[in-house]
Design an enzyme around this catalytic site. Structure first.
Site, PDB file in Angstrom:
ATOM      1  N   TYR A 111       0.982  -1.157   0.027  1.00 32.61           N
ATOM      2  CA  TYR A 111      -0.045  -0.128  -0.076  1.00 32.61           C
ATOM      3  C   TYR A 111       0.808   1.280  -0.103  1.00 32.61           C
ATOM      4  CZ  TYR A 111       1.197   1.555   4.733  1.00 32.61           C
ATOM      5  OH  TYR A 111       1.695   1.962   5.683  1.00 32.61           O
ATOM      6  N   CYS A 126       1.954  -7.399   5.725  1.00 32.50           N
ATOM      7  CA  CYS A 126       3.246  -6.694   5.613  1.00 32.50           C
ATOM      8  C   CYS A 126       4.008  -6.344   6.954  1.00 32.50           C
ATOM      9  CB  CYS A 126       3.218  -5.316   4.647  1.00 32.50           C
ATOM     10  SG  CYS A 126       3.232  -5.458   2.904  1.00 32.50           S
ATOM     11  N   TYR A 127       3.020  -6.105   7.949  1.00 34.81           N
ATOM     12  CA  TYR A 127       3.901  -5.744   9.102  1.00 34.81           C
ATOM     13  C   TYR A 127       4.455  -7.004  10.034  1.00 34.81           C
ATOM     14  CZ  TYR A 127       2.292  -1.078   8.350  1.00 34.81           C
ATOM     15  OH  TYR A 127       2.168   0.189   7.816  1.00 34.81           O
ATOM     16  N   ARG A 128       3.906  -8.354   9.755  1.00 37.01           N
ATOM     17  CA  ARG A 128       4.380  -9.373  10.052  1.00 37.01           C
ATOM     18  C   ARG A 128       4.597  -9.439  11.556  1.00 37.01           C
ATOM     19  NH1 ARG A 128       3.755 -14.139   7.159  1.00 37.01           N
ATOM     20  NH2 ARG A 128       4.230 -13.893   5.085  1.00 37.01           N
ATOM     21  N   LYS A 186      -6.243   2.375   7.979  1.00 34.14           N
ATOM     22  CA  LYS A 186      -5.345   1.194   8.803  1.00 34.14           C
ATOM     23  C   LYS A 186      -4.386   2.155   9.704  1.00 34.14           C
ATOM     24  CE  LYS A 186      -1.595   0.024   6.310  1.00 34.14           C
ATOM     25  NZ  LYS A 186      -0.921   0.550   7.545  1.00 34.14           N
TER      26      LYS A 186
END
Length: 407
Positions: free
Chosen positions: A59, A339-341, A296
């Site tokens: 994003y 994506c932030y795992r 988000k």
């Protein structure tokens, strides 16, 4: 993978083949070398790698106009568990769907993506302004939640970053507008006058220069800086995520502001949704967080100190802020951004060993990342990698025949 970094742009069909080891900065630079009026919707950190960014969704500040990175991927090449190199046609639509938002590393080794370029104006407008707690702060932040996603046009993206400076709450508003400053000022005066945007705040630049601006490079930095693979800030960090479904009430904002002053270090970043993000169905890609979201939220802590003790201290601060936000964000599930795992939200109990197949543990993080799309991802994984060769702590698991009833 970092040696697989070519970027081949073709203006005839407005596309580019991008290898997974390239950085976003290299992609943006490659596009700008061919055209001043084309871009690609992706992140604002130039040293992030294409492979992980795109395969997990991807994003950036163009998402309200054009959607995510994966919404603009038209082909891919992957090495599957049998060692075959497959493109979209030979892998089939199920696997292509899975690696455009479901995390490529669960299914094979993604070599490259064919991306669709988007058209942008020859000049865009950006701004970055700060507001402090003394400036009608709570009302301003509350109003931002109302307008950023639902009342502003899709060609305007305004990120809100909340932090603490000199012991006081502070807000930074960073924007990209696909148009000129005159139209932007007129729009803001009508829709969001509380921000108090002025002509002097607005900067008219090329889109590629806006990439440098958003990455906080000094004014006048040459675009060749985007080719550097060294992050501007080398620090330890922790990231977490949330999704905002309805505005936080003013009383809730005051509570969070107070807690942020106590914690000092963690930041809250709001990335507004709406626009194109609200139009794409949640099942179109594995990434399900579409309509119904205001923003988000990213939780961030950065620190320079070395050692486990320092790491535990700062990670815990981030966890505390995340906990304080519980009443104000999504629930059942508490959604998260792949994506932030974030290992805090769960791991497969056998994540790194043999036999790390489907379990209820995997379902915990899987549903938070993918919601209803998790079941389809598991079925695709089981079809293409039945022995679960490609795995990690939060990978999509395969299902053993005796467990198939569970999903």
């Amino acid at each position: 993978m970092f040696n697989l970094r070519s970027v081949n742009v073709t203006l005839e069909d407005e596309s580019a083949w991008v290898e997974a080891g390239a950085t976003l900065g290299e992609v943006f630079y490659g596009i700008a070398g061919i055209s001043n009026t084309h871009a690609f919707p992706a992140g604002v950190c130039p040293t992030v790698g294409v492979g992980g960014h795109v395969s997990s969704g991807g994003y950036g500040n163009l998402m309200r106009k054009f959607g995510l990175s994966v919404d603009n991927v038209v082909d891919a090449k992957i090495v599957d568990v049998k060692g075959r190199i497959l493109d979209r046609k030979s892998m089939g639509e199920d696997l292509f769907w899975a690696i455009t938002g479901g995390g490529g590393s669960s299914f094979g080794v993604v070599l490259s993506y064919k991306i669709k370029l988007v058209r942008v104006p020859n000049r865009v407008t950006v701004f970055s302004i700060f507001r402090t707690y003394d400036e009608n702060f709570t009302h301003l932040i509350h109003r931002y939640q109302k307008v950023a996603a639902d009342e502003l046009p899709e060609k305007l993206f305004i990120r809100l970053i909340l932090d603490v400076a000199n012991g006081k709450n502070r807000a930074r508003f960073v924007a990209l507008f696909l148009g000129n400053s005159e139209n932007l000022l007129s729009l803001m005066n009508r829709r969001f006058p509380e921000l108090g945007l002025k002509q002097k705040d607005c900067i008219k630049i090329r889109w590629i220069e806006s990439v440098l601006f958003w990455a906080d490079f000094p004014t006048g930095t040459p675009i060749t800086a985007l080719l550097s693979r060294v992050p501007q800030v080398l620090a330890h960090f922790k990231r977490k995520s949330d999704y905002l479904k309805k505005p936080i009430p003013k009383s809730g904002l005051e509570f969070i502001f107070k807690k942020m002053v106590e914690l000092k270090t963690p930041l809250l970043t709001f990335n507004p949704y709406g626009g194109r993000m609200a139009e794409i169905p949640p099942e179109a890609k594995p990434f399900p967080h579409r309509g119904g979201n205001i923003a988000k939220i990213q939780y961030a802590a950065n620190w320079d100190e070395k050692g486990i003790e320092a790491a535990n201290y700062y990670i815990n601060l981030t966890r505390m802020l995340y906990e304080y936000m519980t009443p104000y964000v999504s629930v059942n599930p508490r959604e998260a951004f792949l994506c932030y795992r974030d290992l805090d939200i769960g791991t497969n109990r056998n994540g790194g060993g043999n036999g790390s197949y489907y379990s209820e543990d995997a379902a915990v993080y899987g549903v938070k990342y993918f919601m209803d799309n998790f079941k389809r991802l598991v079925k695709i994984k089981t079809k293409f990698d039945p022995d679960n060769f490609f795995r990690d702590e939060q990978s999509i698991p395969s299902v053993r025949p005796e467990d198939e009833i569970k999903i």
